[in-house]
Design a protein around this motif. Structure first.
Motif, PDB file in Angstrom:
ATOM      1  N   MET A 171      -2.336  -1.924  11.204  1.00 32.56           N
ATOM      2  CA  MET A 171      -2.265  -1.498   9.806  1.00 32.56           C
ATOM      3  C   MET A 171      -2.997  -0.179   9.589  1.00 32.56           C
ATOM      4  O   MET A 171      -2.533   0.678   8.842  1.00 32.56           O
ATOM      5  CB  MET A 171      -2.825  -2.590   8.882  1.00 32.56           C
ATOM      6  N   GLU A 172      -4.136  -0.017  10.266  1.00 32.10           N
ATOM      7  CA  GLU A 172      -4.874   1.245  10.141  1.00 32.10           C
ATOM      8  C   GLU A 172      -4.031   2.417  10.625  1.00 32.10           C
ATOM      9  O   GLU A 172      -4.014   3.484  10.022  1.00 32.10           O
ATOM     10  CB  GLU A 172      -6.180   1.175  10.913  1.00 32.10           C
ATOM     11  N   LYS A 173      -3.279   2.222  11.707  1.00 31.63           N
ATOM     12  CA  LYS A 173      -2.414   3.289  12.220  1.00 31.63           C
ATOM     13  C   LYS A 173      -1.229   3.542  11.298  1.00 31.63           C
ATOM     14  O   LYS A 173      -0.626   4.622  11.339  1.00 31.63           O
ATOM     15  CB  LYS A 173      -1.964   2.942  13.638  1.00 31.63           C
ATOM     16  N   ALA A 174      -0.903   2.571  10.465  1.00 29.31           N
ATOM     17  CA  ALA A 174       0.145   2.755   9.461  1.00 29.31           C
ATOM     18  C   ALA A 174      -0.413   3.292   8.149  1.00 29.31           C
ATOM     19  O   ALA A 174       0.310   3.403   7.156  1.00 29.31           O
ATOM     20  CB  ALA A 174       0.881   1.437   9.209  1.00 29.31           C
ATOM     21  N   GLY A 175      -1.707   3.617   8.125  1.00 27.41           N
ATOM     22  CA  GLY A 175      -2.316   4.225   6.939  1.00 27.41           C
ATOM     23  C   GLY A 175      -3.015   3.265   6.013  1.00 27.41           C
ATOM     24  O   GLY A 175      -3.408   3.631   4.909  1.00 27.41           O
ATOM     25  N   LYS A 224       0.819  -1.212   0.000  1.00 27.73           N
ATOM     26  CA  LYS A 224       0.000   0.000   0.000  1.00 27.73           C
ATOM     27  C   LYS A 224       0.854   1.264   0.000  1.00 27.73           C
ATOM     28  O   LYS A 224       0.416   2.314  -0.481  1.00 27.73           O
ATOM     29  CB  LYS A 224      -0.938   0.011   1.218  1.00 27.73           C
ATOM     30  N   THR A 225       2.056   1.175   0.561  1.00 28.99           N
ATOM     31  CA  THR A 225       2.914   2.365   0.644  1.00 28.99           C
ATOM     32  C   THR A 225       4.029   2.341  -0.397  1.00 28.99           C
ATOM     33  O   THR A 225       4.924   3.187  -0.348  1.00 28.99           O
ATOM     34  CB  THR A 225       3.541   2.474   2.049  1.00 28.99           C
ATOM     35  N   LYS A 226       3.965   1.393  -1.306  1.00 25.55           N
ATOM     36  CA  LYS A 226       4.989   1.295  -2.349  1.00 25.55           C
ATOM     37  C   LYS A 226       5.063   2.602  -3.143  1.00 25.55           C
ATOM     38  O   LYS A 226       4.048   3.188  -3.495  1.00 25.55           O
ATOM     39  CB  LYS A 226       4.669   0.144  -3.305  1.00 25.55           C
ATOM     40  N   GLY A 227       6.273   3.053  -3.409  1.00 23.97           N
ATOM     41  CA  GLY A 227       6.466   4.305  -4.127  1.00 23.97           C
ATOM     42  C   GLY A 227       6.677   5.488  -3.210  1.00 23.97           C
ATOM     43  O   GLY A 227       7.156   6.531  -3.637  1.00 23.97           O
ATOM     44  N   GLN A 228       6.320   5.345  -1.939  1.00 25.94           N
ATOM     45  CA  GLN A 228       6.535   6.430  -0.986  1.00 25.94           C
ATOM     46  C   GLN A 228       7.929   6.373  -0.378  1.00 25.94           C
ATOM     47  O   GLN A 228       8.400   7.349   0.203  1.00 25.94           O
ATOM     48  CB  GLN A 228       5.477   6.362   0.124  1.00 25.94           C
ATOM     49  N   THR A 229       8.575   5.207  -0.478  1.00 32.18           N
ATOM     50  CA  THR A 229       9.928   5.045   0.031  1.00 32.18           C
ATOM     51  C   THR A 229      10.777   4.313  -0.996  1.00 32.18           C
ATOM     52  O   THR A 229      10.248   3.683  -1.917  1.00 32.18           O
ATOM     53  CB  THR A 229       9.939   4.237   1.345  1.00 32.18           C
ATOM     54  N   LYS A 230      12.082   4.391  -0.829  1.00 29.73           N
ATOM     55  CA  LYS A 230      12.995   3.733  -1.765  1.00 29.73           C
ATOM     56  C   LYS A 230      12.833   2.218  -1.740  1.00 29.73           C
ATOM     57  O   LYS A 230      12.849   1.548  -2.769  1.00 29.73           O
ATOM     58  CB  LYS A 230      14.436   4.120  -1.415  1.00 29.73           C
ATOM     59  N   VAL A 231      12.684   1.646  -0.531  1.00 39.69           N
ATOM     60  CA  VAL A 231      12.553   0.199  -0.349  1.00 39.69           C
ATOM     61  C   VAL A 231      11.189  -0.079   0.285  1.00 39.69           C
ATOM     62  O   VAL A 231      10.907   0.409   1.378  1.00 39.69           O
ATOM     63  CB  VAL A 231      13.682  -0.335   0.564  1.00 39.69           C
ATOM     64  N   PRO A 232      10.314  -0.843  -0.371  1.00 44.17           N
ATOM     65  CA  PRO A 232       8.981  -1.094   0.194  1.00 44.17           C
ATOM     66  C   PRO A 232       9.031  -1.753   1.570  1.00 44.17           C
ATOM     67  O   PRO A 232       8.281  -1.391   2.464  1.00 44.17           O
ATOM     68  CB  PRO A 232       8.329  -2.018  -0.842  1.00 44.17           C
ATOM     69  N   SER A 233       9.920  -2.731   1.747  1.00 42.74           N
ATOM     70  CA  SER A 233      10.061  -3.363   3.055  1.00 42.74           C
ATOM     71  C   SER A 233      11.410  -4.044   3.149  1.00 42.74           C
ATOM     72  O   SER A 233      11.999  -4.436   2.141  1.00 42.74           O
ATOM     73  CB  SER A 233       8.944  -4.390   3.300  1.00 42.74           C
ATOM     74  N   LEU A 234      11.898  -4.170   4.377  1.00 45.94           N
ATOM     75  CA  LEU A 234      13.095  -4.960   4.668  1.00 45.94           C
ATOM     76  C   LEU A 234      12.655  -6.214   5.396  1.00 45.94           C
ATOM     77  O   LEU A 234      11.885  -6.136   6.362  1.00 45.94           O
ATOM     78  CB  LEU A 234      14.052  -4.191   5.579  1.00 45.94           C
ATOM     79  N   VAL A 235      13.128  -7.364   4.940  1.00 48.30           N
ATOM     80  CA  VAL A 235      12.849  -8.629   5.619  1.00 48.30           C
ATOM     81  C   VAL A 235      14.196  -9.247   5.961  1.00 48.30           C
ATOM     82  O   VAL A 235      14.917  -9.715   5.077  1.00 48.30           O
ATOM     83  CB  VAL A 235      11.994  -9.567   4.749  1.00 48.30           C
ATOM     84  N   LEU A 236      14.551  -9.188   7.232  1.00 50.04           N
ATOM     85  CA  LEU A 236      15.884  -9.559   7.690  1.00 50.04           C
ATOM     86  C   LEU A 236      15.827 -10.817   8.546  1.00 50.04           C
ATOM     87  O   LEU A 236      14.830 -11.092   9.207  1.00 50.04           O
ATOM     88  CB  LEU A 236      16.496  -8.421   8.508  1.00 50.04           C
ATOM     89  N   GLY A 237      16.925 -11.565   8.534  1.00 49.63           N
ATOM     90  CA  GLY A 237      17.007 -12.756   9.367  1.00 49.63           C
ATOM     91  C   GLY A 237      18.433 -13.035   9.780  1.00 49.63           C
ATOM     92  O   GLY A 237      19.376 -12.391   9.308  1.00 49.63           O
ATOM     93  N   THR A 238      18.600 -13.987  10.665  1.00 44.85           N
ATOM     94  CA  THR A 238      19.936 -14.376  11.107  1.00 44.85           C
ATOM     95  C   THR A 238      20.181 -15.867  10.945  1.00 44.85           C
ATOM     96  O   THR A 238      21.260 -16.356  11.258  1.00 44.85           O
ATOM     97  CB  THR A 238      20.155 -14.019  12.589  1.00 44.85           C
ATOM     98  N   GLU A 239      19.176 -16.609  10.475  1.00 40.63           N
ATOM     99  CA  GLU A 239      19.300 -18.053  10.382  1.00 40.63           C
ATOM    100  C   GLU A 239      18.709 -18.525   9.053  1.00 40.63           C
ATOM    101  O   GLU A 239      17.610 -18.108   8.695  1.00 40.63           O
ATOM    102  CB  GLU A 239      18.562 -18.712  11.557  1.00 40.63           C
ATOM    103  N   PRO A 240      19.418 -19.370   8.294  1.00 47.80           N
ATOM    104  CA  PRO A 240      18.927 -19.809   6.984  1.00 47.80           C
ATOM    105  C   PRO A 240      17.624 -20.588   7.086  1.00 47.80           C
ATOM    106  O   PRO A 240      17.294 -21.159   8.129  1.00 47.80           O
ATOM    107  CB  PRO A 240      20.058 -20.706   6.456  1.00 47.80           C
ATOM    108  N   SER A 241      16.894 -20.625   5.964  1.00 54.43           N
ATOM    109  CA  SER A 241      15.652 -21.388   5.899  1.00 54.43           C
ATOM    110  C   SER A 241      15.925 -22.884   6.047  1.00 54.43           C
ATOM    111  O   SER A 241      16.999 -23.371   5.703  1.00 54.43           O
ATOM    112  CB  SER A 241      14.940 -21.132   4.571  1.00 54.43           C
TER     113      SER A 241
END
Length: 436
Positions: free
Chosen positions: A416-420, A137-154
């Motif tokens: 989500m509502e508070k995030a717009g 929903k916020t795509k285009g408002q920031t350079k990166v739509p989301s960061l999905v980070l982890g420390t352990e492989p799948s």
């Protein structure tokens, strides 16, 4: 070519260099987030949303909270968060109905942020997760739509008839596509700031130095200090990434030789889990501070996790096996994970954004897919830190146990509502948690 900073500044303003663009932090002098307000009027900072996940639940007797505000008492697991209790919500009794179907680790985790029914028999199907709904929903408002980070492989396996991909991912871009986890701090950092991977041999700050110097001449004295502090924090993370993995401690396995009999591989994932997690926390803070993204999911470990914690001097057991002990070592590991949340909260709360702090403008959810290592998930451990742009009254304990609406997806509808992003329904819920 440096940006012409004499042009009007807006939310989309960046510092630029060859192969690099760096989003600006909140500044009082300019409407960085693009409000249609008069010149010299500061804009409202956006709300950021993050989900931090810890697998295998927590200590059975030490996850609790009571009281309110500065008098709130927290169980020992959450002891690291005591300095932030006035900006904290402790949520008791929420659960995921679709996760009660009996798949234990994999089935309890794969729908944590979706509320969807999970496909069995090794098939992979969940639903779009709440973090990715906000990102879309916020795509285009920031350079990166989301960061999905982890420390352990799948994990590629089947457990009790369900794919262990479910244990490895909580963020889903579509019903059949878990969002890829970025495990490498350097690559996560590059995604925030670099436009051309081939230019990565040069410091981000060196690349934008000329543009930054020119920009500083156009803002207030207070904003010049903010910009200096921000650039210094970027440099610090750069330097720590360069040093990651060089301390010599070994993480995750016990070597059969006193000294390796082969050349050490090139730097990649840091060997030390404490260093790895802390770098990912710093990258998340930078991402929010620069408005490079407003959505981050940080999977501190997998459910059914194999992480070990030599730096804590605990019994040399993997995380999953420790979770069944429920003893002092397990509590120490729980507190280590809570320390990561507290570290993020401290960093965010130190950044002023107008009359509020970056923590005030964030919602940081810390949770697991089971209450304890015994796999019980009829209620889940959930804490939210931050005030959602002033929309959340914090310093409270909210108990939903026994109430008709206690779905995790009801919490997501509220957040989500508070995030717009206002939705009539999400996952298995059509009703928000009105107290949030």
């Amino acid at each position: 070519m440096p940006t012409n900073v004499t042009q009007p500044l807006s939310r989309r303003s960046f510092l630029r260099g060859v192969g690099v663009s760096m989003a600006l932090p909140w500044l009082e002098s300019v409407p960085v987030w693009g409000d249609d307000k008069p010149k010299n009027t500061a804009s409202e900072a956006p709300v950021r949303f993050a989900a931090l996940f810890c697998g295998n639940g927590f200590h059975s007797k030490e996850w609790w909270a009571k009281g309110e505000g500065k008098n709130m008492e927290l169980g020992k697991v959450l002891d690291p968060l005591k300095p932030h209790r006035e900006k904290l919500l402790f949520l008791r009794g929420l659960y995921n109905e679709e996760a009660l179907i009996g798949g234990i680790h994999s089935c309890q985790t794969g729908n944590l942020l979706t509320g969807a029914h999970l496909a069995p028999n090794g098939e992979i199907k969940s639903g779009i997760s709440c973090d990715q709904v906000v990102a879309e929903k916020t795509k285009g408002q920031t350079k990166v739509p989301s960061l999905v980070l982890g420390t352990e492989p799948s994990i590629a396996a089947i457990h009790k008839n369900y794919s262990m991909i479910y244990s490895s991912h909580i963020s889903w871009s579509s019903a059949t596509t878990p969002t890829p986890l970025e495990l490498y701090p350097a690559l996560a950092f590059d995604r925030l700031f670099r436009d051309e991977v081939g230019k990565a041999d040069k410091s981000v700050l060196d690349a934008v130095r000329e543009d930054a110097t020119s920009y500083k001449n156009k803002v207030s004295t207070a904003d010049q200090r903010r910009l200096d502090e921000y650039l210094s924090s970027v440099r610090e993370v750069e330097q720590r990434i360069e040093q990651a993995g060089k301390s010599g401690r070994l993480q995750g396995w016990r070597p059969t030789l006193d000294k390796p009999d082969m050349k050490r591989p090139a730097d990649g994932i840091p060997q030390d889990i404490d260093q790895h997690m802390r770098l990912m926390c710093d990258i998340m803070v930078l991402a929010f501070r620069t408005d490079t993204t407003r959505v981050c999911t940080l999977k501190l470990n997998n459910d059914h996790s194999s992480l070990r914690f030599p730096h804590l001097k605990v019994d040399y057991m993997i995380h999953h096996l420790l979770s069944h002990t429920d003893g002092a070592d397990w509590l120490k590991v729980n507190q280590f994970f809570a320390q990561q949340v507290a570290y993020i909260a401290e960093k965010l709360d130190a950044v002023k954004e107008g009359d509020r702090t970056l923590l005030d403008n964030s919602m940081i959810m810390f949770c697991s897919s089971m209450m304890t290592g015994n796999h019980n998930n009829d209620q889940l451990p959930v804490v939210v830190v931050g005030r959602g742009g002033g929309q959340i009254k914090t310093g409270r304990v909210l108990d939903y146990l026994g109430k008709p609406n206690r779905k995790m997806c009801s919490l997501y509808l509220s957040m989500m509502e508070k995030a717009g992003v206002k939705l009539k329904e999400f996952g298995d819920s059509k009703e928000k948690l009105t107290e949030i």
